[in-house]
Design an enzyme around this catalytic site. Structure first.
Site, PDB file in Angstrom:
ATOM      1  N   GLY A 126       2.705  77.878  34.559  1.00 51.20           N
ATOM      2  CA  GLY A 126       3.184  76.867  33.616  1.00 51.20           C
ATOM      3  C   GLY A 126       4.545  76.306  33.962  1.00 51.20           C
ATOM      4  O   GLY A 126       5.022  75.375  33.315  1.00 51.20           O
TER       5      GLY A 126
ATOM      6  N   VAL B  37      -1.579  76.915  36.210  1.00 45.98           N
ATOM      7  CA  VAL B  37      -1.295  78.164  36.937  1.00 45.98           C
ATOM      8  C   VAL B  37      -0.068  78.051  37.851  1.00 45.98           C
ATOM      9  O   VAL B  37       0.451  79.056  38.319  1.00 45.98           O
ATOM     10  CB  VAL B  37      -2.538  78.604  37.744  1.00 45.98           C
ATOM     11  CG1 VAL B  37      -2.725  77.734  38.991  1.00 45.98           C
ATOM     12  CG2 VAL B  37      -2.464  80.081  38.134  1.00 45.98           C
ATOM     13  N   TYR B  38       0.421  76.830  38.113  1.00 48.63           N
ATOM     14  CA  TYR B  38       1.570  76.652  39.022  1.00 48.63           C
ATOM     15  C   TYR B  38       2.849  77.099  38.320  1.00 48.63           C
ATOM     16  O   TYR B  38       3.154  76.600  37.261  1.00 48.63           O
ATOM     17  CB  TYR B  38       1.744  75.187  39.443  1.00 48.63           C
ATOM     18  CG  TYR B  38       0.599  74.554  40.184  1.00 48.63           C
ATOM     19  CD1 TYR B  38      -0.387  75.319  40.807  1.00 48.63           C
ATOM     20  CD2 TYR B  38       0.493  73.166  40.270  1.00 48.63           C
ATOM     21  CE1 TYR B  38      -1.432  74.716  41.485  1.00 48.63           C
ATOM     22  CE2 TYR B  38      -0.551  72.558  40.958  1.00 48.63           C
ATOM     23  CZ  TYR B  38      -1.518  73.335  41.560  1.00 48.63           C
ATOM     24  OH  TYR B  38      -2.551  72.735  42.226  1.00 48.63           O
ATOM     25  N   SER B  39       3.660  78.038  38.817  1.00 54.82           N
ATOM     26  CA  SER B  39       3.452  78.756  40.069  1.00 54.82           C
ATOM     27  C   SER B  39       3.493  80.254  39.781  1.00 54.82           C
ATOM     28  O   SER B  39       4.490  80.930  40.028  1.00 54.82           O
ATOM     29  CB  SER B  39       4.542  78.357  41.066  1.00 54.82           C
ATOM     30  OG  SER B  39       5.816  78.391  40.375  1.00 54.82           O
TER      31      SER B  39
END
Length: 314
Positions: free
Chosen positions: A63, A52-54
């Site tokens: 991704g 989930v980053y960012s």
């Protein structure tokens, strides 16, 4: 020279986990590569990210951090030297959950972005109470059997659900969580200590605490009357308004002075000395921020110093 590495299941990790949340966010690709290079050059081998980053950054979709790390692996040819942790199940703004479908698709997406065929430590990022533990543990077990994941771990989970998942793994002989990533630091002890830590200890889990420096507050740069230009300044500022925050800073100042150490290093060393903790997790946006974090590997606090900090943070 003594081996400083810590064990997480069958993995051997450096006592500082490097957080990848800043890669592709506050650190661009060149800055991220510089931080990763400096961490690895200092003997670091434990890098933590999430699918989930960012996603919270305007224009990002999630991704980005994995993609940066994947490019770094490709350019340095060092994938085998790194213990890589990533996570599945979070989404922004809505969580994606832990259904078998989400986990299976999530691992493939992460592997593609990271340019690798295995993940060393795979976390369920947030618990999904709508999914029985039997379903997600069985799905994770299949990934381990396929060789796509080496060890599994949990973050953001209640003691009850953690115990339920661990008990199911034991009873069914399936892959079992080897680590937990709790919110835990000198100004946030109740988020881990007590029931959650007891379940982890009872099953031999290693803890890799996030927010180890309380959004930067435990670096000592936030003081009464000071202003700091940082995306995290607001989060760190709230600790100054509490009774505990300034009391902890005063104790950190004392201990840091005794060791001629950075305040951040002392805060991490206290965390590293707590039961179950294998490696605190901290991120660096610049190479200059790294030495204070890496120094946790060499700083051993006395029992009196640990007690002083524990008392100040009560």
């Amino acid at each position: 020279m003594a081996d400083i590495h810590q064990k997480i299941g069958n993995l051997s990790v450096h006592p500082l986990a490097l957080g990848g949340n800043v890669f592709g966010w506050t650190a661009d690709e060149a800055e991220s590569f510089a931080v990763l290079d400096a961490y690895a050059a200092a003997g670091g081998n434990f890098i933590d990210t999430a699918d989930v980053y960012s996603a919270w950054v305007p224009g990002n979709s999630g991704g980005e951090s994995e993609t940066v790390i994947g490019k770094w692996f490709a350019s340095r040819g060092n994938r085998a030297d790194i213990v890589l942790a990533t996570k599945v199940g979070a989404g922004y703004p809505e969580p994606r959950g832990l259904s078998s479908t989400v986990i299976k698709a999530g691992v493939e997406d992460s592997l593609r972005r990271l340019g690798t065929d295995y993940i060393d430590l795979y976390y369920t990022h947030y618990d999904d109470p709508s999914v029985p533990v039997e379903e997600f543990v069985s799905t994770l077990d299949a990934l381990v059997k396929e060789g796509k994941v080496r060890e599994i771990a949990a973050s953001n989970i209640t003691p009850e659900r953690l115990a339920e998942a661990l008990t199911f793994s034991d009873a069914s002989g399936l892959a079992k969580y080897a680590a937990i990533q709790p919110h835990y630091n000198l100004v946030s002890r109740e988020t881990y200590e007590g029931e959650l830590a007891a379940v982890a200890a009872g099953h031999g889990l290693a803890a890799v605490p996030y927010y180890a420096l309380a959004s930067g507050f435990l670096t000592g740069k936030y003081r009464p009357g000071s202003t700091v230009d940082s995306p995290r300044a607001e989060g760190a500022g709230k600790y100054l308004a509490s009774e505990r925050g300034p009391r902890v800073l005063a104790a950190l100042d004392e201990v840091a002075a005794a060791h001629d150490a950075e305040i951040a290093t002392v805060a991490l060393a206290w965390l590293a000395a707590q039961p179950t903790v294998a490696a605190p997790l901290a991120s660096a946006r610049t190479v200059e921020q790294l030495p204070a974090l890496l120094a946790v590997a060499d700083l051993k606090l006395t029992e009196a110093e640990l007690a002083r900090l524990t008392e100040a943070s009560a």
